[in-house]
Scaffold this motif. Sequence first.
Motif, mmCIF file in Angstrom:
data_model
loop_
_atom_site.group_PDB
_atom_site.id
_atom_site.type_symbol
_atom_site.label_atom_id
_atom_site.label_comp_id
_atom_site.label_asym_id
_atom_site.label_seq_id
_atom_site.Cartn_x
_atom_site.Cartn_y
_atom_site.Cartn_z
ATOM 1 N N ALA A 28 0.834 -1.206 0.000
ATOM 2 C CA ALA A 28 0.000 0.000 0.000
ATOM 3 C C ALA A 28 0.868 1.255 0.000
ATOM 4 N N VAL A 29 1.946 1.236 0.758
ATOM 5 C CA VAL A 29 2.870 2.372 0.755
ATOM 6 C C VAL A 29 3.465 2.547 -0.642
ATOM 7 N N ALA A 30 3.872 1.444 -1.262
ATOM 8 C CA ALA A 30 4.433 1.513 -2.613
ATOM 9 C C ALA A 30 3.406 2.073 -3.596
ATOM 10 N N PHE A 31 2.141 1.656 -3.461
ATOM 11 C CA PHE A 31 1.065 2.171 -4.316
ATOM 12 C C PHE A 31 0.921 3.680 -4.144
ATOM 13 N N LEU A 32 0.907 4.151 -2.893
ATOM 14 C CA LEU A 32 0.760 5.583 -2.642
ATOM 15 C C LEU A 32 1.939 6.376 -3.191
ATOM 16 N N ILE A 33 3.136 5.832 -3.071
ATOM 17 C CA ILE A 33 4.314 6.509 -3.622
ATOM 18 C C ILE A 33 4.208 6.588 -5.142
#
Length: 132
Positions: A28-33
């Motif tokens: 999810a963090v990677a998606f937001l980045i």
Amino acid sequence: MPTMQIADGPLRELTLIAKSRNESLGDAVAFLIEQFHRSATNSAQPPAPPTTGVAVYATYQGERIEGLFDPTTAGLTVTSGALSGSWFGSPSGAAKAVVANLKPGVTPNRSGYDFWFVASTGKTLASIRNKR
């Protein structure tokens, strides 16, 4: 592996994003980045919404959200609202993201085939589910 501390509020939001996408917190963090980089590089010109698929909509918390459902892949791209341009692998994933976005803190689990409506008929997306 490095660790990071996240305050309770943002952690709840991140958890909702991860659950709506059926991913880990790290994913999810990677998606937001990735979304951040896309918006930063495309700020001069917003991405064009997809042009093929079945036009669908949902109304939640008084807001109408539109999208395009791809009967071949069963994916759904949100084409309006805060999630505009976001693709989801299923109508349920898209529904969960809409709920999490518009009303954080509630359990976002939804059946996408009952949440989304076919724009041309007003019937639930379930009405065309078996016609793929």
